[in-house]
Design an enzyme around this catalytic site. Structure first.
Site, PDB file in Angstrom:
ATOM      1  N   GLU A  93      11.800   6.138  28.682  1.00 19.30           N
ATOM      2  CA  GLU A  93      12.467   5.606  27.488  1.00 19.30           C
ATOM      3  C   GLU A  93      12.282   6.607  26.350  1.00 19.30           C
ATOM      4  O   GLU A  93      11.251   7.269  26.275  1.00 19.30           O
ATOM      5  CB  GLU A  93      11.820   4.272  27.055  1.00 19.30           C
ATOM      6  CG  GLU A  93      11.953   3.182  28.089  1.00 19.30           C
ATOM      7  CD  GLU A  93      11.049   1.984  27.786  1.00 19.30           C
ATOM      8  OE1 GLU A  93      10.559   1.872  26.642  1.00 19.30           O
ATOM      9  OE2 GLU A  93      10.838   1.185  28.687  1.00 19.30           O
ATOM     10  N   LYS A 136      11.117   7.893  22.868  1.00 20.15           N
ATOM     11  CA  LYS A 136      10.092   7.431  21.918  1.00 20.15           C
ATOM     12  C   LYS A 136      10.670   7.665  20.527  1.00 20.15           C
ATOM     13  O   LYS A 136      10.555   8.745  19.955  1.00 20.15           O
ATOM     14  CB  LYS A 136       8.790   8.197  22.117  1.00 20.15           C
ATOM     15  CG  LYS A 136       7.664   7.672  21.243  1.00 20.15           C
ATOM     16  CD  LYS A 136       6.338   8.284  21.650  1.00 20.15           C
ATOM     17  CE  LYS A 136       5.194   7.768  20.805  1.00 20.15           C
ATOM     18  NZ  LYS A 136       5.355   7.983  19.375  1.00 20.15           N
ATOM     19  N   ASP A 173      11.354   7.616  16.665  1.00 19.35           N
ATOM     20  CA  ASP A 173      10.500   7.709  15.493  1.00 19.35           C
ATOM     21  C   ASP A 173      11.028   6.742  14.437  1.00 19.35           C
ATOM     22  O   ASP A 173      11.927   7.059  13.677  1.00 19.35           O
ATOM     23  CB  ASP A 173      10.601   9.151  14.971  1.00 19.35           C
ATOM     24  CG  ASP A 173       9.304   9.599  14.357  1.00 19.35           C
ATOM     25  OD1 ASP A 173       8.356   8.808  14.356  1.00 19.35           O
ATOM     26  OD2 ASP A 173       9.267  10.744  13.879  1.00 19.35           O
ATOM     27  N   TYR A 226      12.031  -2.768  23.567  1.00 27.58           N
ATOM     28  CA  TYR A 226      11.557  -2.188  24.826  1.00 27.58           C
ATOM     29  C   TYR A 226      10.430  -2.949  25.496  1.00 27.58           C
ATOM     30  O   TYR A 226      10.005  -2.577  26.580  1.00 27.58           O
ATOM     31  CB  TYR A 226      11.141  -0.725  24.631  1.00 27.58           C
ATOM     32  CG  TYR A 226      10.186  -0.525  23.475  1.00 27.58           C
ATOM     33  CD1 TYR A 226      10.645  -0.042  22.264  1.00 27.58           C
ATOM     34  CD2 TYR A 226       8.838  -0.850  23.582  1.00 27.58           C
ATOM     35  CE1 TYR A 226       9.799   0.136  21.182  1.00 27.58           C
ATOM     36  CE2 TYR A 226       7.982  -0.678  22.516  1.00 27.58           C
ATOM     37  CZ  TYR A 226       8.455  -0.188  21.318  1.00 27.58           C
ATOM     38  OH  TYR A 226       7.620  -0.034  20.260  1.00 27.58           O
ATOM     39  N   LYS A 285       5.030  13.952  24.549  1.00 24.32           N
ATOM     40  CA  LYS A 285       5.530  14.352  23.234  1.00 24.32           C
ATOM     41  C   LYS A 285       6.340  15.641  23.340  1.00 24.32           C
ATOM     42  O   LYS A 285       5.937  16.576  24.028  1.00 24.32           O
ATOM     43  CB  LYS A 285       4.353  14.575  22.258  1.00 24.32           C
ATOM     44  CG  LYS A 285       3.495  13.347  22.023  1.00 24.32           C
ATOM     45  CD  LYS A 285       4.207  12.287  21.212  1.00 24.32           C
ATOM     46  CE  LYS A 285       4.221  12.550  19.740  1.00 24.32           C
ATOM     47  NZ  LYS A 285       3.054  12.148  19.010  1.00 24.32           N
ATOM     48  N   CYS A 288      22.667  28.695 -15.422  1.00 24.09           N
ATOM     49  CA  CYS A 288      23.253  28.681 -14.073  1.00 24.09           C
ATOM     50  C   CYS A 288      23.051  30.047 -13.413  1.00 24.09           C
ATOM     51  O   CYS A 288      23.369  31.087 -14.017  1.00 24.09           O
ATOM     52  CB  CYS A 288      24.736  28.361 -14.185  1.00 24.09           C
ATOM     53  SG  CYS A 288      25.628  28.665 -12.658  1.00 24.09           S
ATOM     54  N   CYS A 337      26.593  31.959 -13.319  1.00 19.94           N
ATOM     55  CA  CYS A 337      27.375  32.394 -14.482  1.00 19.94           C
ATOM     56  C   CYS A 337      26.536  32.610 -15.734  1.00 19.94           C
ATOM     57  O   CYS A 337      27.039  33.101 -16.742  1.00 19.94           O
ATOM     58  CB  CYS A 337      28.483  31.391 -14.780  1.00 19.94           C
ATOM     59  SG  CYS A 337      27.867  29.826 -15.415  1.00 19.94           S
ATOM     60  N   CYS A 352      25.766  22.732 -13.797  1.00 24.13           N
ATOM     61  CA  CYS A 352      26.334  23.802 -14.596  1.00 24.13           C
ATOM     62  C   CYS A 352      27.663  23.234 -15.088  1.00 24.13           C
ATOM     63  O   CYS A 352      28.506  22.847 -14.278  1.00 24.13           O
ATOM     64  CB  CYS A 352      26.585  25.039 -13.732  1.00 24.13           C
ATOM     65  SG  CYS A 352      27.654  26.220 -14.554  1.00 24.13           S
ATOM     66  N   CYS A 381      32.688  28.950 -14.305  1.00 26.68           N
ATOM     67  CA  CYS A 381      31.619  29.474 -13.448  1.00 26.68           C
ATOM     68  C   CYS A 381      32.203  29.875 -12.088  1.00 26.68           C
ATOM     69  O   CYS A 381      32.783  29.044 -11.392  1.00 26.68           O
ATOM     70  CB  CYS A 381      30.543  28.403 -13.274  1.00 26.68           C
ATOM     71  SG  CYS A 381      29.326  28.828 -12.020  1.00 26.68           S
TER      72      CYS A 381
END
Ligand code: IVH
Length: 676
Positions: free
Chosen positions: A115, A117, A119, A231, A319, A413, A416, A431, A436
């Site tokens: 199955e 795993k 997270d 599960y 893992k 920025c 520019c 900006c 720009c």
């Protein structure tokens, strides 16, 4: 009441809606249309409105109910919620098998189930007489927190089991364990939506799922795309299937979502082979998974093997190699987006993560850098999950030498040099200089993109060339480009220039919704653009709309309404619109009923022959159709006009024979002008 036909209808509707939820959210195989589903829900709500006394917590209308909680109550689990021992290599897997084979020789012939795993956040779900009554977090394994109201909002979690009356009987009391999580695709969409409305994006799917379920307001949970896979069965009042595989199938048949990727393996050799496949397809998994759980299939055997501490011996978590690595943060770069948003990104000492060399990673936003106290020169943890852009998790403070430099967001920025601005309460820095170059490039890139004006052949390279050479300052300038302008650019020859100019001309017939999307107004994407086009039918009307008018439209909140009004108010944008109009890029949306009467070419049928000056074949077809004409392939006595280009084919002769009117591109323009 049992005899009341309305009550019967109500009960029936509840069952149907549960079933269709299951088809849609669990099986991903709906059998009715969204509209039909909406009708069922509407009818259910109508009945509940007239009979509030009938409404029970298992009604599909009760997924979000009640006020935010003050705090979570504690829940004692019926039996401990265990964890798993880890293995990292095939040798670890073989060592585990060897250990448990010594305890029970039956292991030598055992079969297994694999199955994913996932997270996410472990959840424990209680069902009494088939109704979902309580759901809790794992907590310390003995006592968790009651998050029932939040869990109810998860659309794939069945409120009533069995969902399908034909499936095996459900025990009166059943406690199921699963993992709540967010699909990577849903996570990206969620963040895109948040960013569009100026809200703070989430950092990763796991924390978002866990955080949304462990806060007190169920309506917030409901707005997050959380899913669940189950599960195992923690407790039950009736005997259970004897193998893990059958148990998963039974859970599925009752209506629980079970991971599609589960795999049956006849022997440990099969398991080892299968692990290679999992490692290969890891990036293609639609959720974040940190490994594969290998479970002894025979549940009696698994349980007789006992535990080591909190880890059952009958299962092992294999893992995946870590997708989190440490590397040095060499510098922090800043990108300028098309709406002027400045986004920081990490420039990293190149590092391999799962076969991919990573040199850059997202740093989310300036607040993130400050909150995590990330400094230039730091060693940082970087994670790569699925195909998502790698992201920095945080600094490793212990590895600091004292040489690290605190980062300060730029005051000007980077593209520019103009001062940047910040709206109180928003995460983003902008900006605001409309000239720009970085913004113009991003803007133009968006304008020509597929969901917008779809100007074929105008890729990022050419966009950059056009802006950097000064030929294009605003997307409207595209429509005034001449061949001799393009020929001055590097890499342009006759054919390429002609093709691009043709694509630009073709784009004039795009519908209004595409143009609205192309304008690049903050918060207005493809869907919203369609909504606005339908509602206003003309850019002129949209540009005069007030915040109040805009907020009457579905999906438009105060932020987006303000952003639209601000956009049209800016002189530079008014100038841009004026130019578009001059270039003839001014589509209008018509209500379906008005289309034929109001369009200049309504009722006319065209056939095209030869090469046209201003249009490709597809281009002229969609242009004429957008003006209400019908375009067919062959000339008949029903043809209104034959549009004749250079080097016409046999259609010309046929039209002459039938007496069909012949017109040039110039004459076509006159007809359109006259009919408007
Ligand atoms: S089995 C006895 N199966 O991984 C049952 N756990 O420590 C022990 N997890 O947070 C767990 N997917 O919630 C099992 N298919 C799966 C799982 C799974 C994810 C999580 C579990 C826990 C951790 C194991």
């Amino acid at each position: 009441m049992q005899q009341d036909p309305l009550f019967q209808e109500y009960e029936n509707l509840k069952k149907q809606i549960h079933y269709h939820n299951y088809r849609y959210f669990v099986l991903d195989a709906p059998v009715i249309s969204d509209a039909e589903y909406d009708r069922l829900v509407l009818r259910l709500k109508q009945i509940e409105f007239s009979h509030p006394e009938w409404v029970t917590p298992d009604s599909p209308s009760q997924r979000v109910g009640g006020m935010p909680l003050e705090k979570f109550n504690k829940v004692r689990h019926p039996s401990p919620i265990l964890s798993l021992a880890n293995g990292f290599t095939k040798a670890d897997v073989l060592a585990w098998i060897e250990r448990i084979r010594k305890l029970d020789p039956r292991v030598a012939d055992a079969d297994f189930v694999l199955e994913p795993k996932i997270d996410g956040l472990t959840v424990v779900l209680n069902y009494q007489n088939g109704v979902f009554t309580q759901g809790a977090t794992r907590g310390d394994g003995e006592v968790g927190e009651d998050i029932t109201a939040n869990l109810r909002t998860i659309r794939s979690l069945p409120l009533v089991i069995p969902v399908n009356p034909d499936s095996p009987a459900v025990p009166d009391w059943l406690v199921v364990r699963g993992e709540a999580f967010i699909f990577l695709k849903d996570f990206e969409e969620l963040n895109k939506r948040l960013a569009q409305s100026g809200e703070k994006p989430y950092l990763n799917p796991r924390n978002t799922a866990a955080g949304s379920l462990r806060q007190l307001d169920p309506s917030l949970t409901a707005s997050r795309p959380i899913n669940i896979y189950v599960y195992s069965i923690v407790a039950s009042s009736a005997p259970l299937p004897q193998t893990q595989w059958d148990l998963l199938q039974t859970l599925k048949s009752w209506g629980f979502p079970v991971a599609r990727e589960i795999k049956y393996c006849r022997s440990i050799e099969d398991v080892l082979n299968e692990l290679d496949t999992w490692l290969e397809k890891r990036d293609a998994l639609p959720y974040e998974a940190d490994g594969v759980v290998i479970k002894v299939n025979n549940l009696e055997l698994a349980s007789s093997l006992g535990y080591v501490g909190k880890d059952p011996r009958g299962a092992l978590a294999f893992k995946f190699p870590a997708r989190e690595v440490t590397t040095r943060l060499l510098d922090i770069g800043v990108n300028v987006g098309r709406t002027g948003v400045l986004t920081p990104y990490a420039i990293l000492e190149p590092v391999e993560i799962g076969g991919v060399v990573v040199k850059q990673a997202t740093l989310h936003n300036f607040d993130f850098i400050r909150e995590k106290d990330i400094r230039i020169g730091d060693h940082v943890m970087v994670k790569r999950a699925g195909d998502v852009i790698p992201y920095v998790i945080g600094p490793i403070v212990e590895m600091r030498t004292g040489e690290e430099k605190v980062f300060t967001p730029p005051e000007v920025c980077p593209a520019c040099g103009q001062p940047v601005s910040h709206v109180e309460g928003e995460v983003a820095w902008y900006c605001v200089n409309v000239t720009c170059p970085a913004q113009i490039i991003r803007n133009l890139e968006h304008f020509v993109s597929r969901g917008a004006m779809d100007i074929v052949g105008l890729g990022i390279k050419i966009v950059e060339q056009l802006v950097e050479s000064g030929l294009v300052h605003s997307p409207a300038d595209l429509y005034f480009l001449r061949k001799e302008d393009l020929l001055k650019l590097e890499g342009f020859a006759d054919k390429k220039a002609e093709n691009i100019l043709q694509s630009i001309r073709d784009s004039r017939s795009r519908p209004l919704s595409r143009l609205i999307n192309a304008l690049g107004i903050r918060g207005v994407g493809e869907v919203m653009a369609e909504e606005l086009a339908r509602h206003f039918e003309d850019l002129e009307h949209l540009s005069n709309a007030t915040v109040e008018e805009l907020m009457e439209i579905e999906g438009v909140g105060p932020n987006i309404a303000k952003s639209i009004v601000d956009w049209f108010r800016r002189p530079v944008n008014q100038e841009f619109l004026k130019k578009l109009r001059e270039a003839g890029v001014w589509p209008t949306e018509q209500k379906p009923s008005e289309i034929r009467e109001e369009q200049p070419l309504a009722g006319l049928t065209f056939v095209v022959t030869g090469t046209l000056k201003e249009f490709t074949r597809d281009g002229i077809k969609s242009y004429l159709e957008s003006l209400g004409a019908k375009v067919t392939d062959s000339v008949s006595k029903n043809t209104s006009y034959l549009l004749v280009g250079e080097n016409p084919g046999s259609k010309l002769e046929k039209a002459r024979q039938l007496g069909v009117k012949l017109i040039s591109e110039e004459e076509l323009k006159q007809i359109i002008r006259k009919n408007k």
